[in-house]
Design an enzyme around this catalytic site. Structure first.
Site, PDB file in Angstrom:
ATOM      1  N   SER A 143       0.801  -1.254   0.021  1.00  0.00           N
ATOM      2  CA  SER A 143       0.105   0.100   0.122  1.00  0.00           C
ATOM      3  C   SER A 143       0.873   1.158  -0.146  1.00  0.00           C
ATOM      4  O   SER A 143       2.114   1.392   0.302  1.00  0.00           O
ATOM      5  CB  SER A 143      -0.808  -0.104   1.232  1.00  0.00           C
ATOM      6  N   TYR A 156      -2.295  -1.458  10.395  1.00  0.00           N
ATOM      7  CA  TYR A 156      -1.920  -1.525   9.016  1.00  0.00           C
ATOM      8  C   TYR A 156      -0.907  -0.967   8.336  1.00  0.00           C
ATOM      9  O   TYR A 156      -0.362  -1.572   7.403  1.00  0.00           O
ATOM     10  CB  TYR A 156      -3.493  -0.766   8.221  1.00  0.00           C
TER      11      TYR A 156
HETATM   12  P1  NAD Z   1     -11.589  -5.870  -0.036  1.00  0.00           P
HETATM   13  O1  NAD Z   1     -12.180  -5.710   1.239  1.00  0.00           O
HETATM   14  O2  NAD Z   1     -12.551  -5.675  -1.304  1.00  0.00           O
HETATM   15  O3  NAD Z   1     -10.819  -6.861  -0.201  1.00  0.00           O
HETATM   16  C1  NAD Z   1     -10.158  -7.832   0.584  1.00  0.00           C
HETATM   17  C2  NAD Z   1     -10.367  -9.205   0.607  1.00  0.00           C
HETATM   18  O4  NAD Z   1      -9.590  -9.778   1.410  1.00  0.00           O
HETATM   19  C3  NAD Z   1     -11.717  -9.702   0.308  1.00  0.00           C
HETATM   20  O5  NAD Z   1     -11.672 -10.653  -0.648  1.00  0.00           O
HETATM   21  C4  NAD Z   1     -11.942 -10.431   1.718  1.00  0.00           C
HETATM   22  O6  NAD Z   1     -12.893 -11.412   1.663  1.00  0.00           O
HETATM   23  C5  NAD Z   1     -10.455 -10.968   1.877  1.00  0.00           C
HETATM   24  N1  NAD Z   1      -9.948 -11.217   3.256  1.00  0.00           N
HETATM   25  C6  NAD Z   1     -10.451 -10.792   4.369  1.00  0.00           C
HETATM   26  N2  NAD Z   1     -10.104 -11.205   5.337  1.00  0.00           N
HETATM   27  C7  NAD Z   1      -9.653 -12.509   5.085  1.00  0.00           C
HETATM   28  C8  NAD Z   1      -9.214 -13.772   5.598  1.00  0.00           C
HETATM   29  N3  NAD Z   1      -9.291 -13.780   6.911  1.00  0.00           N
HETATM   30  N4  NAD Z   1      -8.906 -14.828   4.605  1.00  0.00           N
HETATM   31  C9  NAD Z   1      -9.049 -14.705   3.374  1.00  0.00           C
HETATM   32  N5  NAD Z   1      -9.604 -13.744   2.905  1.00  0.00           N
HETATM   33  C10 NAD Z   1     -10.055 -12.556   3.709  1.00  0.00           C
HETATM   34  O7  NAD Z   1     -10.333  -4.577  -0.135  1.00  0.00           O
HETATM   35  P2  NAD Z   1      -9.242  -4.242  -1.341  1.00  0.00           P
HETATM   36  O8  NAD Z   1      -9.172  -2.938  -1.210  1.00  0.00           O
HETATM   37  O9  NAD Z   1      -9.735  -4.961  -2.323  1.00  0.00           O
HETATM   38  O10 NAD Z   1      -8.057  -4.799  -0.622  1.00  0.00           O
HETATM   39  C11 NAD Z   1      -7.202  -5.798  -1.362  1.00  0.00           C
HETATM   40  C12 NAD Z   1      -5.741  -5.292  -0.585  1.00  0.00           C
HETATM   41  O11 NAD Z   1      -5.497  -4.357  -1.149  1.00  0.00           O
HETATM   42  C13 NAD Z   1      -5.551  -5.255   0.897  1.00  0.00           C
HETATM   43  O12 NAD Z   1      -4.412  -5.961   1.317  1.00  0.00           O
HETATM   44  C14 NAD Z   1      -5.520  -3.836   0.871  1.00  0.00           C
HETATM   45  O13 NAD Z   1      -4.891  -3.650   2.225  1.00  0.00           O
HETATM   46  C15 NAD Z   1      -4.896  -3.525  -0.069  1.00  0.00           C
HETATM   47  N6  NAD Z   1      -4.887  -2.051  -0.518  1.00  0.00           N
HETATM   48  C16 NAD Z   1      -5.991  -1.439  -0.710  1.00  0.00           C
HETATM   49  C17 NAD Z   1      -6.156  -0.335  -1.003  1.00  0.00           C
HETATM   50  C18 NAD Z   1      -7.588   0.596  -1.374  1.00  0.00           C
HETATM   51  O14 NAD Z   1      -7.676   1.698  -1.285  1.00  0.00           O
HETATM   52  N7  NAD Z   1      -8.708  -0.306  -1.539  1.00  0.00           N
HETATM   53  C19 NAD Z   1      -5.209   0.688  -1.132  1.00  0.00           C
HETATM   54  C20 NAD Z   1      -3.779   0.212  -0.506  1.00  0.00           C
HETATM   55  C21 NAD Z   1      -3.928  -1.354  -0.393  1.00  0.00           C
END
Ligand code: NAD
Length: 261
Positions: A143, A156
């Protein structure tokens, strides 16, 4: 020399991929020809339907395998059940927003387990498979918070910085093999994980939803636009291409200029 991207014959395992960025990556990798394994902790019809939709649309083999990434043994079982893992995308992640003195201990533990330790377990299982196959890609979803910090996101930020370190070590341990390890560092992407933190941030800063989006989230993102799941999927496909053979142990920001500030 031209670099073609065909991932036909490769299997990509994407943790936490029944929504958001992980699902976007699964689509783009499948469009590039890879067989994909979707994952989350749930096991319902919708999860398997997502895999079927990808398979039907792209003609690749797409499966959904349930495994809870907060549990080390289930992380390891996911890779075992996948059977092969040429491309490992450690993407599962959760968030919790609270000031340090009030930060719930169970939330700290869960974030470190899901956002960081799961990648240790899956990588440990996947590397021998990549070595047997003679090719591999480890792509860790860090991130902008893996490179910078924000208040109220202690766990985080710690986990996302930690996964950058894990990425570097993985790259050094595989440096003389046809395996690379890199971290993608997205800025804000409007996915469920971001939607969920809007109410807490509204409370912390006493702001409206629009104010949080414009004045807290996108204020760090000079482009003033959210990055998209398709752009992140495309970045993962690029990292799987021959053009990226010498890109290892680094971070690739997809953050509209956030980390240039
Ligand atoms: P999201 O909530 O849509 O996706 C998260 C995913 O992780 C989901 O599919 C959820 O079911 C899964 N998950 C959560 N707990 C779990 C567990 N115990 N076992 C298995 N799966 C699990 O959010 P996103 O934005 O798609 O996030 C995906 C990744 O991207 C994360 O690591 C997040 O930190 C990172 N990220 C997101 C952003 C943003 O702005 N959305 C920015 C930087 C990094």
């Amino acid at each position: 020399m031209t670099f073609e991207i065909s991932l036909s014959g490769k299997t990509a395992v994407i943790t936490g991929s029944n929504s958001g960025i992980g699902l976007g990556m699964a689509w783009e990798l499948a469009r590039a020809g890879a067989d994909v394994v979707l994952n989350s902790f749930s096991d319902n019809e919708d999860d398997h339907a997502l895999a079927k939709q990808i398979a039907d649309d792209t003609g690749t083999n797409a499966r959904y395998i349930q495994a809870d990434m907060s549990k080390g043994d289930q992380c390891r079982a996911l890779i075992e059940k996948a059977g092969s893992c040429d491309i490992l995308i450690n993407n599962a992640g959760i968030q919790h927003v609270a000031a340090l003195p009030e930060f719930p201990i169970e939330k700290w533990d869960a974030i470190i387990a899901i956002n960081l330790s799961s990648a240790f377990h899956t990588t440990a299982m996947a590397l021998p498979m990549m070595r047997d196959a003679g090719w591999g890609r480890v792509i860790n979803i860090s991130s902008a918070h893996g490179l910078t910090a924000s208040p109220y996101k202690a766990a985080y930020v710690a986990a996302k910085h930690g996964i950058v370190g894990l990425t570097k070590t993985t790259a050094l341990e595989t440096a003389q093999e046809p395996i690379t390890a890199n971290a993608i560092c997205p800025g804000y992407v409007l996915t469920p994980i971001v939607e969920k933190q809007i109410p807490d941030t509204m409370k912390e800063y006493d702001m409206s939803r629009e104010e949080v989006i414009q004045n807290v989230m996108l204020t760090r993102q000079p482009s003033k636009e959210f990055a998209t799941t398709e752009q992140l999927g495309g970045t993962a496909v690029f990292l799987c291409s021959p053009a990226a053979d010498q890109i290892t142990g680094t971070t690739i920001s997809v953050d509209g200029g956030w980390t240039a500030l």
